[in-house]
Structures are given as structure tokens and as C-alpha cells.
Write a protein that holds these residues in place. Structure first.
Motif, PDB file in Angstrom:
ATOM      1  N   TYR A 102       0.806  -1.191  -0.099  1.00 18.95           N
ATOM      2  CA  TYR A 102       0.014   0.308   0.215  1.00 18.95           C
ATOM      3  C   TYR A 102       0.878   1.338   0.131  1.00 18.95           C
ATOM      4  O   TYR A 102       2.008   1.156   0.325  1.00 18.95           O
ATOM      5  CB  TYR A 102      -1.202  -0.004   1.240  1.00 18.95           C
ATOM      6  CG  TYR A 102      -0.280  -0.097   2.538  1.00 18.95           C
ATOM      7  CD1 TYR A 102      -0.011  -1.616   2.995  1.00 18.95           C
ATOM      8  CD2 TYR A 102       0.308   0.775   3.321  1.00 18.95           C
ATOM      9  CE1 TYR A 102       0.795  -1.903   4.137  1.00 18.95           C
ATOM     10  CE2 TYR A 102       0.976   0.517   4.527  1.00 18.95           C
ATOM     11  CZ  TYR A 102       1.269  -0.948   4.871  1.00 18.95           C
ATOM     12  OH  TYR A 102       2.011  -1.048   5.952  1.00 18.95           O
ATOM     13  N   LYS A 131       3.634   2.404   2.889  1.00 19.62           N
ATOM     14  CA  LYS A 131       4.056   1.231   3.633  1.00 19.62           C
ATOM     15  C   LYS A 131       5.652   1.574   3.892  1.00 19.62           C
ATOM     16  O   LYS A 131       6.455   1.832   3.168  1.00 19.62           O
ATOM     17  CB  LYS A 131       3.924   0.044   3.125  1.00 19.62           C
ATOM     18  CG  LYS A 131       4.542  -1.138   3.686  1.00 19.62           C
ATOM     19  CD  LYS A 131       4.191  -2.462   3.075  1.00 19.62           C
ATOM     20  CE  LYS A 131       4.808  -3.541   3.921  1.00 19.62           C
ATOM     21  NZ  LYS A 131       4.697  -4.826   3.190  1.00 19.62           N
ATOM     22  N   ARG A 139      -0.441   0.262   8.806  1.00 20.76           N
ATOM     23  CA  ARG A 139      -1.137  -1.101   8.548  1.00 20.76           C
ATOM     24  C   ARG A 139      -0.320  -2.237   8.912  1.00 20.76           C
ATOM     25  O   ARG A 139      -0.092  -3.414   8.324  1.00 20.76           O
ATOM     26  CB  ARG A 139      -1.334  -1.146   6.948  1.00 20.76           C
ATOM     27  CG  ARG A 139      -2.473  -0.057   6.580  1.00 20.76           C
ATOM     28  CD  ARG A 139      -3.069  -0.444   5.087  1.00 20.76           C
ATOM     29  NE  ARG A 139      -3.766   0.816   5.078  1.00 20.76           N
ATOM     30  CZ  ARG A 139      -4.608   0.989   3.746  1.00 20.76           C
ATOM     31  NH1 ARG A 139      -4.659   0.103   2.997  1.00 20.76           N
ATOM     32  NH2 ARG A 139      -5.425   2.143   3.660  1.00 20.76           N
ATOM     33  N   ASP A 181      -3.463   3.400  15.938  1.00 17.99           N
ATOM     34  CA  ASP A 181      -3.435   4.446  14.931  1.00 17.99           C
ATOM     35  C   ASP A 181      -4.930   5.182  14.668  1.00 17.99           C
ATOM     36  O   ASP A 181      -5.610   4.586  14.885  1.00 17.99           O
ATOM     37  CB  ASP A 181      -2.960   3.791  13.360  1.00 17.99           C
ATOM     38  CG  ASP A 181      -2.426   4.739  12.644  1.00 17.99           C
ATOM     39  OD1 ASP A 181      -1.136   4.513  12.147  1.00 17.99           O
ATOM     40  OD2 ASP A 181      -3.378   5.561  11.968  1.00 17.99           O
ATOM     41  N   ILE A 182      -4.427   6.630  14.315  1.00 15.92           N
ATOM     42  CA  ILE A 182      -5.693   7.311  14.303  1.00 15.92           C
ATOM     43  C   ILE A 182      -6.587   6.932  13.000  1.00 15.92           C
ATOM     44  O   ILE A 182      -7.916   7.677  12.899  1.00 15.92           O
ATOM     45  CB  ILE A 182      -5.369   8.803  14.400  1.00 15.92           C
ATOM     46  CG1 ILE A 182      -6.686   9.645  14.954  1.00 15.92           C
ATOM     47  CG2 ILE A 182      -4.701   9.372  13.039  1.00 15.92           C
ATOM     48  CD1 ILE A 182      -6.200  10.778  15.330  1.00 15.92           C
ATOM     49  N   ASP A 209      -6.216   8.138  18.643  1.00 21.03           N
ATOM     50  CA  ASP A 209      -5.120   9.101  18.742  1.00 21.03           C
ATOM     51  C   ASP A 209      -4.134   8.392  19.553  1.00 21.03           C
ATOM     52  O   ASP A 209      -4.205   7.858  20.788  1.00 21.03           O
ATOM     53  CB  ASP A 209      -5.548  10.436  19.320  1.00 21.03           C
ATOM     54  CG  ASP A 209      -4.420  11.558  19.108  1.00 21.03           C
ATOM     55  OD1 ASP A 209      -4.865  12.354  18.420  1.00 21.03           O
ATOM     56  OD2 ASP A 209      -3.429  11.543  19.675  1.00 21.03           O
ATOM     57  N   ASP A 268       7.519   4.902  13.546  1.00 21.86           N
ATOM     58  CA  ASP A 268       7.807   5.445  12.287  1.00 21.86           C
ATOM     59  C   ASP A 268       6.836   6.923  12.415  1.00 21.86           C
ATOM     60  O   ASP A 268       5.617   6.750  12.036  1.00 21.86           O
ATOM     61  CB  ASP A 268       7.412   4.835  11.086  1.00 21.86           C
ATOM     62  CG  ASP A 268       8.204   4.860   9.849  1.00 21.86           C
ATOM     63  OD1 ASP A 268       9.200   5.651   9.916  1.00 21.86           O
ATOM     64  OD2 ASP A 268       8.133   4.317   8.968  1.00 21.86           O
ATOM     65  N   PRO A 319       5.155  10.318  11.389  1.00 20.04           N
ATOM     66  CA  PRO A 319       4.700  10.867  10.050  1.00 20.04           C
ATOM     67  C   PRO A 319       5.820  11.426   9.280  1.00 20.04           C
ATOM     68  O   PRO A 319       6.478  12.263  10.087  1.00 20.04           O
ATOM     69  CB  PRO A 319       3.484  11.739  10.377  1.00 20.04           C
ATOM     70  CG  PRO A 319       2.870  11.133  11.667  1.00 20.04           C
ATOM     71  CD  PRO A 319       4.045  10.655  12.228  1.00 20.04           C
ATOM     72  N   GLY A 321       2.415  10.521   5.878  1.00 21.40           N
ATOM     73  CA  GLY A 321       2.210  10.410   7.459  1.00 21.40           C
ATOM     74  C   GLY A 321       1.548  11.466   8.221  1.00 21.40           C
ATOM     75  O   GLY A 321       0.363  11.115   8.619  1.00 21.40           O
ATOM     76  N   LEU A 346      -4.750  15.534   9.504  1.00 18.36           N
ATOM     77  CA  LEU A 346      -4.019  15.007  10.680  1.00 18.36           C
ATOM     78  C   LEU A 346      -3.463  16.380  10.985  1.00 18.36           C
ATOM     79  O   LEU A 346      -2.494  16.948  10.124  1.00 18.36           O
ATOM     80  CB  LEU A 346      -3.188  13.935  10.653  1.00 18.36           C
ATOM     81  CG  LEU A 346      -3.811  12.852  10.276  1.00 18.36           C
ATOM     82  CD1 LEU A 346      -2.972  11.672   9.989  1.00 18.36           C
ATOM     83  CD2 LEU A 346      -4.837  12.327  11.277  1.00 18.36           C
TER      84      LEU A 346
END
Ligand SMILES: C[S@@+](CC[C@H](N)C(=O)[O-])C[C@H]1O[C@@H](n2cnc3c(N)ncnc32)[C@H](O)[C@@H]1O
Length: 377
Positions: free
Chosen positions: A120, A123, A160, A178-179, A245, A264, A266, A287, A298
Motif C-alpha cells: 500500500y 508502507k 497497516r 493508529d488514528i 489518537d 515511524d 509521519p 504520514g 491530521l
């Protein structure tokens, strides 16, 4: 002292281009400090051409099976050899020598399609993820406990699930947050499909978490084992991912419940503004700033996000554990990120090989990692 040489995975060169040997040496240097029995001579680690092919060479006291068991998991390692004769001249003392293959027993518990099936945009590269997990583990107090207990890894920005999958691959428990609703849902679908396709004994559930009759998050939980006997005996791996969040991880995961935090940040790059070269960050994933959640943007910059979340991440870490974060140095300076981790009560490891992981991903991203330890008590 014995002399060893390892071949770097060909794909490692593709991921990191010119930085591959430097990163391989830095990872080896950090892992060497965590070897249960042997010791690698830091000054001996070098890149050496043998028969026209580049190897990473090093000298070490005779490595035990347990040492080799740890080194076998180096993210860059393709094959390990031991020199069969006395030190020669040139090529790290290995010129004209016979190289005896060292049998490798990796931690891997499942087929490696666990790491590669999901593709995706955005990734994180699997080999880089493995490097970050390895270096974080080796910097914690727990590398020597690999054989005696099941470790747990939290990725509080799990997307993911690249980190979670690598943790599962090693036989660890994996916790994530993950949000982005679509990310968490896609990961939940993947995990449930994968468990079925591999015919692994399991229980899995993806459902809303309610408090006071209000839905406060959605959560994936799964328990599974590599073999039926393990499952029957209750020797199961646990996977738990919440759509929430990251500053709220404390609501879902108990204090000191993770041995390692590996994540990792954003990258802070606008959607589509950087191209993929199969390097480490696919196109179309920003990210931090890209809207991927029902039109919601975000809001925080990567550094602000780290500042807001680091205290909760540090609380989730077990004393003696370590956090490893990767980020784009074009949007946040190393010193600033280090300061944020220190302010959260972590001890940043910032010398020698820890300063050698910076590498170019593409024209918009120069990635680096920071490792910080939670004091043992
Ligand atoms: C660089 S990506 C991680 C990618 C992941 N390693 C993977 O390979 O799928 C950063 C992730 O942080 C998430 N994120 C950004 N802000 C967040 C927040 N405030 N809380 C939780 N997750 C957040 C994004 O949705 C994104 O999935």
C-alpha cells in the motif's frame, strides 16, 4: 579472535543504495553489544571486497550458537561465513582463505509473506522496519531474555502494521494504535484473512470499544500460535490494535506493558509530493498531513506529535525497555527530537553507531533513527 564475513542481502542495496554498508555496520555494532556470549571487536568491522564482491567483515571471540542466533536476524544479513585458516594479508585478513558457511537459525516463526503480502502507499520498508526493531531490542535490557520469555512491542503509530508484523514474525506480542480508521480496518481484515489462510489456530475479533455506552474506539484483538500444541497449551501470541489518537495509548495499554516501543513518525510530506523508488516510503502517503480519514486532516507536525505523545509512550514502556523512532530529518531536527524523548524521562543513546543510521530515502525524506532507554527503575 576468529574472523567472520557476511554477505549483504541484495535487496538491502536496493533499499538504501549507497548507505547499505554503513547501515549494516552500524546495526552490527549495536547488536554486538547485546551478544549473550561473544564480543565483536568494534574497530575490526569493515566493508571488504572478497573475490570482487563486497562483504562486511569483523573479528570476534568465537561466537556461540546463541550469538549466531542473534546475528542471524540482522536486517541486512544474507549469509554468514567464518574464516577457516589463520589471518592472511589484505581484505580484512580474509584474502585467499576458505570461508566456511555458518548455519543460521533465525527467529522467524512464520512464512515471510506475513511481511510482504500487504502492499500500500506509505508502507514503511520491511527491511528498515526490521533494522529499527533489532536496534531497539539490542539497546534494551531484554535482548538476552529472547529465549526465556515472550517480549512485547508497541507501535503507537502503526499504520497497516509493518512493525507489528515483524514483531509477530519474531514470536513477540504486538500492540498498536493508529488514528486512521482505514488503516486499522485494512490491517484487521488482513490479519484475520492471514490467520485463516495459514490455518493457524486462533481467535480474532474487531469491534467497537464502548465506555458509558459511547463508542470510544475500535479494537482488533487476536490470539494465535504457530502450532496447534502451543495453542492448546495456551502458549499464544497476542495482537491488539486500537483505532485511536496515539496520545491515548494509556487508555488502552497498561503502564509498563510494552518491552519496546518501535515507530515511524509521519514524514510530514504532502500527498503525492514525493515519488517512490522502491526505497522505503511509497508515494501517496503523507504520514502527518494528508487527509486519509474521512476528510480529516491530521493537524500536528511530526515534532509536535512526538511532543504530545512521548510521555504516554514512555509510560507504556517497561523499565529497562527501549524506544526506537524513525523520522524525516527534513521536518524535525535530531536534537529537537532527542530533547523531547529526554523530557519524557528516557535516556537517549547518541554516540558511536547510534549516529550512523541517517540515510536518504528520496528527494523529500532523509530518515534517521533515535533510540532511547527507559531507566531500569
Ligand atoms: C509513517 S506512518 C506509519 C506507517 C507504518 N509503519 C506502516 O508501514 O504502515 C505514520 C502513521 O501515523 C499515523 N498518525 C498520525 N497522527 C496520528 C495520531 N495523532 N494518532 C495516531 N496515529 C497517527 C498515521 O495515520 C500513519 O499511519
Amino acid at each position: 579472535m576468529n574472523r567472520y564475513a557476511f554477505l549483504i542481502l541484495p535487496s538491502h542495496n536496493r533499499v538504501y543504495a549507497d548507505a547499505a554498508p554503513t547501515l549494516a555496520r552500524a546495526e552490527l555494532a549495536v547488536l554486538s553489544a547485546a551478544l549473550p556470549d561473544g564480543r565483536i571487536e568494534a574497530e575490526s568491522v569493515a566493508e571488504t571486497a572478497i573475490g570482487g564482491v563486497p562483504y562486511v567483515t569483523f573479528a570476534a571471540s568465537e561466537l556461540s550458537q546463541r550469538d549466531v542466533g542473534l546475528l542471524a536476524n540482522l536486517s541486512s544479513l544474507y549469509a554468514l561465513f567464518e574464516a577457516a585458516g589463520p589471518a592472511g594479508a589484505g581484505a580484512g585478513g580474509l584474502a585467499g582463505e576458505l570461508l566456511r558457511p555458518v548455519p543460521l537459525r533465525r527467529l522467524d516463526r512464520f512464512d515471510d509473506d506475513l511481511l510482504t503480502i500487504l502492499k500500500y502507499p506509505g508502507k514503511t520498508n520491511e527491511q528498515f522496519t526490521k533494522l529499527l526493531l533489532n536496534v531497539t531490542l539490542a539497546s534494551s535490557a531484554f535482548a538476552r531474555e529472547l529465549e526465556t520469555r515472550r517480549l512485547s512491542v508497541l507501535d503507537p503509530l502503526c499504520g497497516r502494521g509493518t512493525t507489528l508484523n515483524q514483531a509477530v514474525m519474531y514470536g513477540f506480542d504486538a500492540l498498536g494504535a493508529d488514528i486512521d480508521a482505514r488503516d486499522v480496518e485494512a490491517y484487521a481484515v488482513f490479519v484475520q484473512r492471514w490467520l485463516k489462510d495459514k490455518r493457524l489456530k486462533h481467535q480474532a475479533d474487531f469491534s467497537p470499544v464502548r465506555r458509558d455506552r459511547k463508542v470510544v474506539a475500535r479494537r482488533l484483538t487476536a490470539e494465535f500460535a504457530a502450532t496447534k500444541d502451543e495453542y492448546k497449551a495456551g502458549d499464544v501470541q497476542r495482537l491488539e490494535v486500537v483505532e485511536a489518537d496515539t496520545t491515548r495509548v494509556g487508555e488502552f495499554f497498561r503502564p509498563a506493558s510494552a518491552d519496546l516501543v518501535v515507530t515511524d513518525l509521519p514524514y510530514g510530506v504532502q500527498h503525492g509530493s514525493h515519488a517512490s523508488h522502491g526505497t522505503g516510503h511509497s508515494p501517496g502517503r503523507a504520514g502527518g498531513e494528508r487527509s486519509r480519514d474521512g476528510g480529516r486532516t491530521l493537524a500536528r507536525s511530526p515534532l509536535e506529535l512526538l511532543r504530545a505523545a512521548a510521555p504516554a509512550w514512555a509510560r507504556a514502556l517497561r523499565p529497562g525497555g527501549a524506544a526506537g523512532i524513525a523520522w524525516n530529518t527534513r521536518v524535525a531536527r535530531r536534537e529537537d527530537a532527542a530533547e523531547v524523548l529526554a523530557a519524557a524521562g528516557l535516556v537517549v543513546l547518541d554516540d558511536g553507531p547510534y549516529r550512523a543510521f541517517r540515510h536518504r530515502v528520496d528527494q523529500a525524506i532523509t530518515r534517521d533513527i533515535l533510540i532511547a532507554r527507559k531507566p531500569a527503575s
